[in-house]
Scaffold this active site. Sequence first.
Site, PDB file in Angstrom:
ATOM      1  N   GLY A 104      34.622  34.280  48.491  1.00  0.00           N
ATOM      2  CA  GLY A 104      34.597  34.080  47.131  1.00  0.00           C
ATOM      3  C   GLY A 104      35.392  35.397  46.477  1.00  0.00           C
ATOM      4  N   LYS A 105      35.618  35.146  45.169  1.00  0.00           N
ATOM      5  CA  LYS A 105      36.212  36.250  44.475  1.00  0.00           C
ATOM      6  C   LYS A 105      36.017  36.012  42.919  1.00  0.00           C
ATOM      7  CE  LYS A 105      38.759  40.017  45.515  1.00  0.00           C
ATOM      8  NZ  LYS A 105      38.452  40.802  46.783  1.00  0.00           N
ATOM      9  N   GLY A 106      36.001  36.875  42.221  1.00  0.00           N
ATOM     10  CA  GLY A 106      35.745  36.646  40.596  1.00  0.00           C
ATOM     11  C   GLY A 106      36.432  37.930  39.914  1.00  0.00           C
TER      12      GLY A 106
END
Length: 420
Positions: A104-106
Site C-alpha cells: 500500500g502507499k498513501g
Amino acid sequence: MSEQTFFLETQKQFREIAKILDMESEIIQELESPQRLIKFQIPVLMDNKKVKIFLGFRSQHNNALGPYKGGIRFHPQVSENEVKALSILMTWKCALAGLPFGGGKGGIIVDPRKLSRGELERLSKGYVQGIFPCIGPDIDVPAPDVNTNAQIMAWMTNEYSKLKGKDSPAAFTGKPLNLWGLKGREEATGYGGVVILEKLREIFGFKPKETTLAIQGFGNVGFNFARFAFQEGYKIIATSEQGGGIYVSEGLNPEQTLRCREEKGKIARCYCVGSVCDVNFGKQITNEQLLEMKVDILVPAAVEDVITKENASKIKAKYIIEMANNPVTSEADAILGNKGVISVPDILSNAGGVVASYFEWLQSKEKKRWQKKKVLNKLSKTLEKVFDEVWDLSKKESINLRKAAYLIAIDRVAKAIKKS
Ligand code: GLU
C-alpha cells in the site's frame, strides 16, 4: 517523468515479468492495478481560523500475502498515479523480503514546511479520520515515508486508537518508542542499504577506504546510509539535498555535515571559503553534478526518476545502490546495463525500513520489547538472505539483479493469489 508515466512504467515492468512467468490473465488483471484506491478530502482548521481542504490518498494494491503495508508521504507532488505506482512497488518489496504483508502507499498533497506544528498535527489526525474504516493492524498498516516521521505516526496512532475505542499500536509502524515503536526502526532503511553495500564488497572485493561514494539525499535514508557507510570506513565524497550539495575530495563526515546543515540551514552552505571551512574541503555542487560524478558507488536516496535516458550515459559509477523509490527509469536501466553498471534495485536495497516495520508490528501486537541489537541482527540476516537469493537467480539465469528480484517477488504474490 510524469506520475502518469511512472504508473504506466510500473505496470509495464510487471507485465514483462508476468509474461516470463506465464501468468494467468485473471492474475495479471488483478495485479496490474490496485485493489482499492481511496481519495478523500481532509478539512483542516488552520491557525488563521479558516478551514483549508487538503487532498489525501491511499492506494491498496494487493493483500494476498497479508495486510497492505507502506508509507504515507506529505509532498506537493503527491498524486493518485504516484501512490498507485508506489503501492505496486510495495507489494513486490514485501514479497521479496518474505514478509506477511501486501503493498500500500498513501499521501497528502501538501508542503509540510509551510504548516505550523498545530496545523500538521490536525492534518495528520484528519488523514486518519478520512481513512479510518479502511486501515487497521490486520487490514492496512501505514508507516513513515517522504516528509513524515515518528511524531506524525504518533498523532496518527493516537487518533486511530481514539476512533477505535481501544489502544491499537499495531495500526502503524515507525512510531516513537513510547508508543511501541521499535529501537532501530528510524535508521533501518539506511542501515539495510549498507548491509547490501557490504554484500557487494564481499563479492567484488573492494576496499572501503579506497571506495568512493556519492549520496543524493540527506534525509533519514541518505543520512543514515552515509553514517553507517562512514562507520565501515567508506569514503563519502559528495552528498546533497533538494537545493544542491557539497563535494569533499578527502571524504566527508556525515555527523559533522549534519551539524553544519542544522547551523547553516542548507548543505550547500557547508563549503570552504579560502582556508575557512564548515566541512573540510567542501565545495558546492548541484544534484546533476553529484549524479554524474566520478565515484565507485552512486546512492540515489532522494526521490524517484533521477537517473533517466538523458543522464544515464553520463553516469560514471560502477555500482548503484537504489535507496529512493524507483530512482532509475527503465530506459536508463537499459543504458546502464549496456555500460556494465551494476544496479541493486530499490525493492531490495531499501527494504530495511519495511522489514524493521514488520518487527515493530509484531512487537506492537505482542507488547514485548525487542533490543536494538536483536533488531539490527535480524535485519542484516533477512537482507543478506534476500540478496543471496536475488544474486543466485541473476547468475543462474544471466539476468540483472532487478529482473531477478522482480521474478522472485511477483511469482510469490501470484502463488499466494492462487492459494487464496
Ligand atoms: N516508506 C518505506 C518504504 O517505502 C517504509 C514502509 C513501511 O515501513 O511500511 O519502504
